[in-house]
Design a protein around this motif. Structure first.
Motif: not given
Length: 298
Positions: A71-94
């Protein structure tokens, strides 16, 4: 008793994977072409990934299915684009032991380590509304990002195969791009730093030296709704130590691949990517796989 013997043998073989202990939790998630290009401010993006990969290291072979929500959300800081992202993995290993196939497979299925990312445009990438963005002409850019990997994934020190890495990771990154007509030239570079895992295969201590990488993409716009890219990544460093003893597994890897990106609607699109290791040190892993991604913007 047989289960304990199998686990012990696998734990010995898994030292060959120590240098990529965070791979399955998303810590080694590479950038795709056009990932860091500008986007409008104050929008939300949701991504769903499915990665299927094979990791071949000395003595052990691992098949992995990795599902990621981003998930990512973009926003403005001092006229430049910025963003915060969160990544959640789920794994299946063999995992299987190449020299002892009669022992069968070792399997694990669980949540991996969460990643939090902050990105900010340093050059180019103005913060624009949706209507302003539609009239804007793409320009060269330079973006900085900081990735934080949180050790909240599944980890059992008595188990050789885990989805989590049981350590923190920090990855500063610089991403750049230059448009030439329908072509984008992009170059990204980063360094990953790791804290120690003091519960590695029991009560051992796993340390890892910084790992650094450079990644390039040449992409071509086929139509307003599709693009194609050639991708390449070089990574080095990252040698591990177990209880202070070097494992002689420093990376010097070259991975090549290709990506097809598409838009089905202005809000909904995706990509398909393939990658393969074409050069690596004898004691570092050989990785190949496919990535399938869908994304939605609102």
């Amino acid at each position: 008793m047989r289960g304990r013997i199998k686990s012990f043998i696998l734990s010995v073989a898994m030292t060959g994977l120590a240098g990529v202990v965070g791979l399955f939790s998303g810590a080694a998630l590479a950038d795709n072409a056009r990932d860091w290009q500008n986007l409008p401010k104050d929008i939300n993006l949701a991504f769903g990934y499915y990665d299927t990969m094979n990791v071949d290291a000395p003595g052990v072979n691992v098949d992995a299915d990795v599902f990621l929500f981003r998930y990512a959300r973009s926003f403005d800081i001092d006229g430049r684009i910025s963003a915060v992202q969160i990544i959640q993995p789920y794994t299946r290993l063999s995992a299987s032991l190449e020299d002892l196939p009669h022992l069968g497979n070792f399997e694990n299925e669980s949540l991996g380590d969460t990643q939090i990312i902050f990105a900010h445009g340093l050059l180019g990438n103005p913060a624009l509304s949706v209507s302003e963005f539609q009239r804007w002409k793409p320009e060269p850019f330079l973006t900085a990002a900081m990735w934080l990997t949180v050790p909240d994934g599944q980890y059992d020190k008595h188990q050789a195969l885990n989805s989590g890495a049981n350590r923190w990771a920090f990855k500063p990154e610089l991403a750049s791009g230059y448009p030439v007509g329908p072509v984008w030239l992009e170059l990204n570079s980063w360094v990953s730093f790791y804290t120690d895992n003091d519960e590695y295969l029991g009560d051992n201590t796993l340390s890892q030296r910084p790992q650094y990488a450079a990644e390039g993409h040449i992409s071509y716009t086929l139509s307003p709704a599709a693009w194609f890219s050639l991708d390449g990544t070089w990574s080095g460093g990252g040698e591990t130590k177990v209880n202070g003893d070097l494992e002689d597994n420093e990376q010097n890897n070259v991975i090549v691949g290709t990506t097809l990106g598409f838009q089905l609607t202005p809000q909904f699109g995706g990509l398909i990517a393939w990658s393969d290791t074409v050069q690596h040190n004898p004691d570092s892993p050989d990785v190949d796989g496919w990535t399938f991604r869908l994304q939605y913007v609102w």
